[in-house]
Design a protein around this motif. Structure first.
Motif, mmCIF file in Angstrom:
data_model
loop_
_atom_site.group_PDB
_atom_site.id
_atom_site.type_symbol
_atom_site.label_atom_id
_atom_site.label_comp_id
_atom_site.label_asym_id
_atom_site.label_seq_id
_atom_site.Cartn_x
_atom_site.Cartn_y
_atom_site.Cartn_z
ATOM 1 N N UNK A 148 0.771 -1.166 0.001
ATOM 2 C CA UNK A 148 -0.094 -0.091 -0.085
ATOM 3 C C UNK A 148 0.946 1.297 0.065
ATOM 4 N N UNK A 149 2.191 1.321 0.561
ATOM 5 C CA UNK A 149 2.911 2.471 0.621
ATOM 6 C C UNK A 149 3.880 2.490 -0.615
ATOM 7 N N UNK A 150 3.404 1.814 -1.689
ATOM 8 C CA UNK A 150 4.366 1.870 -2.907
ATOM 9 C C UNK A 150 4.641 3.299 -3.524
ATOM 10 N N UNK A 151 3.845 4.411 -3.048
ATOM 11 C CA UNK A 151 4.309 5.734 -3.554
ATOM 12 C C UNK A 151 5.803 5.739 -2.894
ATOM 13 N N UNK A 152 6.167 5.505 -1.756
ATOM 14 C CA UNK A 152 7.426 5.851 -1.252
ATOM 15 C C UNK A 152 8.529 5.273 -2.012
ATOM 16 N N UNK A 153 8.317 4.339 -3.080
ATOM 17 C CA UNK A 153 9.545 3.707 -3.752
ATOM 18 C C UNK A 153 9.637 5.023 -4.804
ATOM 19 N N UNK A 154 8.664 5.825 -5.253
ATOM 20 C CA UNK A 154 8.827 6.730 -6.433
ATOM 21 C C UNK A 154 8.896 8.201 -5.878
ATOM 22 N N UNK A 155 9.955 8.405 -5.256
ATOM 23 C CA UNK A 155 10.303 9.600 -4.604
ATOM 24 C C UNK A 155 10.579 10.781 -5.818
ATOM 25 N N UNK A 156 11.101 10.380 -7.050
ATOM 26 C CA UNK A 156 10.922 11.213 -7.988
ATOM 27 C C UNK A 156 10.240 11.575 -9.003
ATOM 28 N N UNK A 157 8.909 11.178 -8.795
ATOM 29 C CA UNK A 157 7.964 10.873 -9.608
ATOM 30 C C UNK A 157 7.437 12.375 -9.850
ATOM 31 N N UNK A 158 6.989 13.072 -8.736
ATOM 32 C CA UNK A 158 6.107 14.383 -9.064
ATOM 33 C C UNK A 158 7.337 15.326 -9.442
ATOM 34 N N UNK A 159 8.506 15.381 -9.065
ATOM 35 C CA UNK A 159 9.271 16.431 -9.950
ATOM 36 C C UNK A 159 9.716 16.144 -11.204
ATOM 37 N N UNK A 160 9.769 14.865 -11.605
ATOM 38 C CA UNK A 160 10.069 14.336 -13.124
ATOM 39 C C UNK A 160 8.891 14.852 -14.032
ATOM 40 N N UNK A 161 7.620 15.006 -13.290
ATOM 41 C CA UNK A 161 6.401 15.128 -14.202
ATOM 42 C C UNK A 161 6.349 16.607 -14.852
ATOM 43 N N UNK A 162 7.510 17.306 -14.245
ATOM 44 C CA UNK A 162 7.552 18.766 -14.745
ATOM 45 C C UNK A 162 8.291 18.882 -15.927
ATOM 46 N N UNK A 163 9.257 17.712 -15.988
ATOM 47 C CA UNK A 163 10.225 17.805 -17.187
ATOM 48 C C UNK A 163 9.668 17.688 -18.545
ATOM 49 N N UNK A 164 10.177 18.091 -19.477
ATOM 50 C CA UNK A 164 10.011 17.812 -20.897
ATOM 51 C C UNK A 164 11.268 17.771 -21.483
ATOM 52 N N UNK A 165 11.171 16.500 -22.219
ATOM 53 C CA UNK A 165 12.655 15.989 -22.797
ATOM 54 C C UNK A 165 12.954 17.049 -24.390
ATOM 55 N N UNK A 166 11.769 17.496 -24.646
ATOM 56 C CA UNK A 166 12.169 18.464 -25.780
ATOM 57 C C UNK A 166 13.052 19.625 -25.166
ATOM 58 N N UNK A 167 12.616 19.989 -23.966
ATOM 59 C CA UNK A 167 13.376 21.405 -23.440
ATOM 60 C C UNK A 167 14.662 21.019 -22.922
ATOM 61 N N UNK A 168 14.912 19.751 -22.872
ATOM 62 C CA UNK A 168 16.329 19.389 -22.248
ATOM 63 C C UNK A 168 17.211 19.282 -23.472
ATOM 64 N N UNK A 169 16.541 19.021 -24.597
ATOM 65 C CA UNK A 169 17.268 18.614 -25.790
ATOM 66 C C UNK A 169 17.639 20.112 -26.344
ATOM 67 N N UNK A 170 16.769 21.060 -26.247
ATOM 68 C CA UNK A 170 17.108 22.332 -26.623
ATOM 69 C C UNK A 170 18.199 22.732 -25.607
ATOM 70 N N UNK A 171 18.046 22.894 -24.492
ATOM 71 C CA UNK A 171 19.304 23.260 -23.708
ATOM 72 C C UNK A 171 20.696 22.599 -23.985
ATOM 73 N N UNK A 172 20.723 21.453 -24.377
ATOM 74 C CA UNK A 172 21.918 20.659 -24.485
ATOM 75 C C UNK A 172 22.500 21.354 -26.011
ATOM 76 N N UNK A 173 21.501 21.481 -26.758
ATOM 77 C CA UNK A 173 21.951 22.024 -28.039
ATOM 78 C C UNK A 173 22.431 23.748 -27.735
ATOM 79 N N UNK A 174 21.809 24.572 -27.046
ATOM 80 C CA UNK A 174 22.053 25.709 -26.904
ATOM 81 C C UNK A 174 23.562 25.734 -26.167
ATOM 82 N N UNK A 175 23.880 24.945 -25.124
ATOM 83 C CA UNK A 175 25.013 24.589 -24.449
ATOM 84 C C UNK A 175 26.315 24.493 -25.476
ATOM 85 N N UNK A 176 26.012 23.524 -26.407
ATOM 86 C CA UNK A 176 26.852 22.997 -27.239
ATOM 87 C C UNK A 176 27.196 24.282 -28.389
#
Length: 522
Positions: free
Chosen positions: A335-363
């Motif tokens: 029943x307490x399986x949510x404790x296994x997923x501590x990074x879930x809420x923060x990761x839901x705010x991430x868009x891989x597309x924007x990470x790709x743009x950031x990586x490209x901008x730095x390069x």
């Protein structure tokens, strides 16, 4: 009608004594011909009164002074506040401006009292009647403003000067700070503003062709001249901006990439989540037995959110509530399986597309640094310190970007692996959809479990109350019988008490019968 003068310094403009303003603003409107109230001749005959500047121009047929033509000297032009309009240089046929050019229309325009206009709209503080030190001081402070040479567009120059007020570094030291890449003198916002106000090719040509005294140029023009001393100044400013932001950008991107890796690992390694998914599969197959939906070996991830759509016959419970009830009874440890997923809420705010743009901008930003360093090595002494500092930065920055690129490529693989873990196609169900669906499922699961717990608590209290009521009902007849016995025994006890009361000797009788002995008296 146009009031532009042919000759702004008319040789015949007479001396005009000062005229007091009207008692209320424009109380009598614009003065009519001959309607100006001038001072009396006696007031003007005082030899100590200095010459007062006359009207700034004489317009043909319009803005003419109405004082005596016998002037002592040519009057000095008074600077008036400008009217910031967008003027037309050609009157279109049929327009009111074309009509206004006709002589009969031009005569309809009112004449202006220039003394009143100067009094109301003078650009500088008017001189006092007594030419003391204060008046001279005012002329000195306000005079140079009108003498400044402005080559740049007025609006752009104005905005540039506003920007420069926020830069606390003096103009002569400004480019030294830029070439030293000194982020203690300038922050990224200030550097980005400097980039916006780099001179264009046309503006550079204007300044190069100016042969006058550079001290007479406006602040914007002098700022442009400072920038022009440095080769490819805009490119250097962009490198400076990139260097200031580099470490924070790399750090933020690295944190986001690590978060994606963490949540992918947490989800795939959660045994409790796996047990819950298997329980849902069994529950679904039990419900769908004998139908086309039955005998499933798995289900699509978004099916998790449909557990709340199927309701029980009493309409008080959903399939999600039932799932939580079964797990609480059979597998309470999950029943307490949510404790296994501590990074879930923060990761839901991430868009891989924007990470790709950031990586490209730095390069790409790092590539620009390399290009500018190569070009600056041919600038000579002016860029010598700039090149030295940039080489040191480049050495550490390239290593960080290589490490970041390696981490980024690993994140892409882990994100796809997470989608495949649930039997989904990464092209149809990307990483963002996976974590968003799981986060919503966790929230719905927790809420349903809490509602189940509240319902159990409510039913427990209700059962206790009913048991107490039942106990009170069964014990009520016994109490009634006891009360009857007590009531029946009350008359006998009352008669016995009365008899004992009558047979007891009174204390007063005892006192009367006791003889008084002399020994008792002292």
């Amino acid at each position: 009608p146009s009031f532009a003068p042919k000759d702004p310094m008319s040789k015949n403009a007479p001396h005009v004594p000062p005229v007091p303003p009207p008692p209320a603003p424009f109380a009598n409107g614009l003065s009519k011909a001959g309607g100006a109230s001038l001072q009396s001749p006696s007031a003007g005959s005082n030899g100590n009164i200095p010459a007062i500047p006359g009207p700034p121009f004489s317009a043909k047929g319009r803005l003419q002074s109405r004082s005596s033509p016998r002037s002592q000297a040519q009057p000095k032009k008074t600077s008036l506040k400008p009217y910031h309009w967008l003027k037309l240089t050609r009157a279109m046929q049929g327009s009111l401006w074309a009509e206004a050019q006709k002589s009969d229309e031009a005569s309809k325009a009112p004449e202006f009292d220039m003394s009143e206009l100067e009094s109301l709209f003078s650009a500088s503080v008017p001189n006092s009647d007594h030419g003391g030190a204060g008046g001279k001081s005012n002329r000195r402070t306000s005079g140079p403003k009108s003498d400044k040479v402005q080559l740049i567009d007025l609006r752009r120059a104005y905005n540039c000067e506003i920007m420069l007020t926020k830069v606390k570094v003096p103009l002569p030291d400004l480019m030294s700070s830029v070439l030293a890449l000194d982020d203690s003198a300038l922050d990224v916002d200030q550097v980005d503003n400097l980039i916006k106000f780099c001179p264009t090719k046309e503006e550079m040509e204007l300044l190069k062709n100016y042969n006058g005294d550079k001290e007479n140029l406006g602040k914007c023009e002098q700022f442009f001249l400072e920038l022009m001393k440095v080769p490819r100044v805009e490119s250097k400013l962009r490198v400076f901006s990139f260097k200031i932001q580099f470490h924070s950008q790399v750090s933020d991107l690295r944190n986001s990439l690590n978060l994606v890796n963490s949540v992918a690992e947490e989800i795939r390694n959660s045994v409790k989540l796996k047990r819950i998914m298997q329980t849902i599969l069994s529950l679904g197959n039990a419900l769908n037995h004998g139908t086309a939906r039955g005998a499933a070996i798995g289900f699509r991830l978004d099916s998790l959110l449909k557990l709340t759509d199927t309701r029980a016959r009493n309409n008080k419970m959903t399939l999600m509530h039932y799932l939580c009830k079964v797990l609480a009874e059979k597998l309470p440890e999950v029943l307490d399986f949510p404790k296994d997923l501590v990074s879930l809420e923060a990761s839901a705010k991430i868009q891989l597309k924007y990470l790709a743009e950031e990586m490209q901008a730095i390069s790409k930003g790092l590539e620009k640094v390399v290009q500018e360093l190569t070009a600056s090595e041919n600038d000579g002494p002016v860029s010598e310190n700039f090149c030295k500092i940039l080489k040191e930065f480049l050495g550490s920055a390239e290593a960080e970007v290589r490490s970041l690129a390696s981490l980024y490529s690993g994140v892409g693989r882990n994100a796809d692996a997470l989608t495949l873990y649930f039997g989904e196609d990464p092209a149809r169900c990307p990483f963002e959809q996976v974590v968003s669906t799981l986060l919503n499922f966790v929230r719905m699961f927790v809420r349903a479990h809490e509602e189940n717990c509240k319902q159990l608590e409510f039913e427990k209290k209700k059962a206790q109350k009913e048991a107490e009521n039942e106990k009170m009902k069964t014990s009520a007849p016994k109490k009634v019988a006891e009360n009857e016995k007590i009531k029946a025994s009350v008359p006998g006890k009352k008669a016995e008490n009365e008899k004992m009361k009558n047979s007891a000797p009174k204390e007063s009788d005892h006192l009367i019968q006791t003889p008084i002995r002399s020994s008792n008296i002292n």
